[in-house]
Design an enzyme around this catalytic site. Structure first.
Site, PDB file in Angstrom:
ATOM      1  N   VAL A 127       0.853  -1.210   0.000  1.00  0.00           N
ATOM      2  CA  VAL A 127       0.000   0.000   0.000  1.00  0.00           C
ATOM      3  C   VAL A 127       0.880   1.248   0.000  1.00  0.00           C
ATOM      4  O   VAL A 127       0.631   2.203  -0.751  1.00  0.00           O
ATOM      5  CB  VAL A 127      -0.963  -0.011   1.213  1.00  0.00           C
ATOM      6  CG1 VAL A 127      -1.784   1.273   1.253  1.00  0.00           C
ATOM      7  CG2 VAL A 127      -1.876  -1.226   1.154  1.00  0.00           C
ATOM      8  N   ALA A 130       2.312   1.623  -3.416  1.00  0.00           N
ATOM      9  CA  ALA A 130       1.312   2.144  -4.364  1.00  0.00           C
ATOM     10  C   ALA A 130       1.105   3.642  -4.163  1.00  0.00           C
ATOM     11  O   ALA A 130       0.938   4.400  -5.128  1.00  0.00           O
ATOM     12  CB  ALA A 130      -0.007   1.393  -4.176  1.00  0.00           C
ATOM     13  N   TYR A 131       1.132   4.076  -2.915  1.00  0.00           N
ATOM     14  CA  TYR A 131       0.959   5.506  -2.600  1.00  0.00           C
ATOM     15  C   TYR A 131       2.101   6.323  -3.206  1.00  0.00           C
ATOM     16  O   TYR A 131       1.884   7.302  -3.918  1.00  0.00           O
ATOM     17  CB  TYR A 131       0.909   5.688  -1.081  1.00  0.00           C
ATOM     18  CG  TYR A 131       0.897   7.126  -0.621  1.00  0.00           C
ATOM     19  CD1 TYR A 131      -0.227   7.930  -0.788  1.00  0.00           C
ATOM     20  CD2 TYR A 131       2.027   7.693  -0.014  1.00  0.00           C
ATOM     21  CE1 TYR A 131      -0.235   9.254  -0.367  1.00  0.00           C
ATOM     22  CE2 TYR A 131       2.028   9.002   0.412  1.00  0.00           C
ATOM     23  CZ  TYR A 131       0.889   9.788   0.234  1.00  0.00           C
ATOM     24  OH  TYR A 131       0.893  11.094   0.650  1.00  0.00           O
ATOM     25  N   VAL A 132       3.341   5.886  -2.917  1.00  0.00           N
ATOM     26  CA  VAL A 132       4.517   6.630  -3.406  1.00  0.00           C
ATOM     27  C   VAL A 132       4.512   6.665  -4.934  1.00  0.00           C
ATOM     28  O   VAL A 132       4.745   7.715  -5.550  1.00  0.00           O
ATOM     29  CB  VAL A 132       5.815   5.985  -2.851  1.00  0.00           C
ATOM     30  CG1 VAL A 132       7.050   6.565  -3.524  1.00  0.00           C
ATOM     31  CG2 VAL A 132       5.879   6.169  -1.338  1.00  0.00           C
ATOM     32  N   LYS A 135       1.783   9.096  -6.294  1.00  0.00           N
ATOM     33  CA  LYS A 135       2.200  10.507  -6.179  1.00  0.00           C
ATOM     34  C   LYS A 135       3.271  10.830  -7.213  1.00  0.00           C
ATOM     35  O   LYS A 135       3.211  11.848  -7.894  1.00  0.00           O
ATOM     36  CB  LYS A 135       2.732  10.802  -4.770  1.00  0.00           C
ATOM     37  CG  LYS A 135       1.672  10.751  -3.675  1.00  0.00           C
ATOM     38  CD  LYS A 135       0.632  11.824  -3.885  1.00  0.00           C
ATOM     39  CE  LYS A 135      -0.233  12.054  -2.675  1.00  0.00           C
ATOM     40  NZ  LYS A 135      -1.548  12.641  -3.021  1.00  0.00           N
TER      41      LYS A 135
END
Ligand SMILES: NC(=O)c1ccc[n+]([C@@H]2O[C@H](COP(=O)([O-])OP(=O)(O)OC[C@H]3O[C@@H](n4cnc5c(N)ncnc54)[C@H](OP(=O)(O)O)[C@@H]3O)[C@@H](O)[C@H]2O)c1
Length: 220
Positions: A127, A130-132, A135
């Protein structure tokens, strides 16, 4: 007076931004995905627009923000969301907003990204990865666009009262920053056309926000 479209207007940075814009007499349209949250935007002195970034088409969003002078992307899937929503909100929500801005003829686009997202992710948490990546890819898409962009990459966000002072630069050491100070920095960026085409990291610090922005645009 400027009219600003805020994407993700029920978010905590966005709420601070609406206070800053209201206090200085700017107008705003807050894009939210829930009726009650639209009422909150009205209470803060702006106009609420109901658009779910994940299900709506870009032209629906374009119609909602038409007539604005600038777009601020402040949405995010938020804590508790899975990898899939990092992609559909933090990445695709941003690129859809970029497309909507272009369709609506709005050139100015300020994006709230996150500190350190260009570094390789060796974290095994899917997760977080996926966030990094969301962005990082949203920022890359914005840099490649024809919009007049500014990308702001804050460190860990806090709900403390802002100090009005920051450490701002192309890269800065890891740290935290009050959401109120991020909001003030967004407003300062909207005021200064020489922030167009610039991408900065920001954490709390000692330099007053306007001064930090002035110093960086002067040194470009
Ligand atoms: N937390 C940190 O330490 C940190 C650090 C650096 C950068 N950031 C980034 O900074 C930005 C602002 O942070 P924040 O704390 O203000 O975030 P936040 O409070 O989680 O706000 C994000 C907003 O995006 C909205 N949103 C989510 N999905 C949506 C959809 N499908 N359609 C429309 N709106 C949608 C949410 O709506 P609902 O209210 O309806 O859920 C929420 O109001 C985010 O992009 C975040 O990733 C965070």
């Amino acid at each position: 007076m400027t009219r600003v479209a805020i994407i993700g207007a029920h978010g905590k940075v966005a709420q601070q931004l609406m206070r800053v814009l209201y206090d200085r007499g700017d107008d705003f349209v807050g894009v939210v995905r829930n009726d009650e949250h639209a009422d909150d935007v009205y209470r803060l002195g702006g106009e609420g627009a109901l658009v779910d970034l994940e299900s709506a088409e870009a032209n629906t969003l374009a119609a909602a923000i038409a007539g604005c002078d600038a777009v601020v992307f402040a949405a995010g899937a938020g804590p508790g969301s899975g990898a899939e929503r990092k992609r559909t909100v933090d990445f695709a929500g941003s690129t859809k907003s970029q497309e909507a801005a272009a369709q609506a003829g709005i050139r100015r686009f300020v994006q709230i990204s996150a500190w350190g997202v260009d570094a390789p992710v060796d974290d095994t948490d899917p997760v977080w990865k996926a966030y990094v990546e969301a962005k990082r890819d949203a920022d890359a898409a914005l840099r490649a666009s024809t919009l007049d962009w500014t990308i702001l990459r804050p460190g860990g966000l806090t709900t403390e009262e802002g100090t009005g002072s920051v450490t701002l630069g192309d890269t800065v050491p890891r740290g935290t920053i009050a959401r109120e100070d991020v909001a003030r920095l967004i407003a300062a960026a909207l005021d200064e056309p020489r922030t167009i085409g610039r991408q900065w990291e920001v954490v709390g610090g000692e330099t007053p926000i306007e001064e930090a922005v002035r110093a960086l645009v002067a040194s470009a």
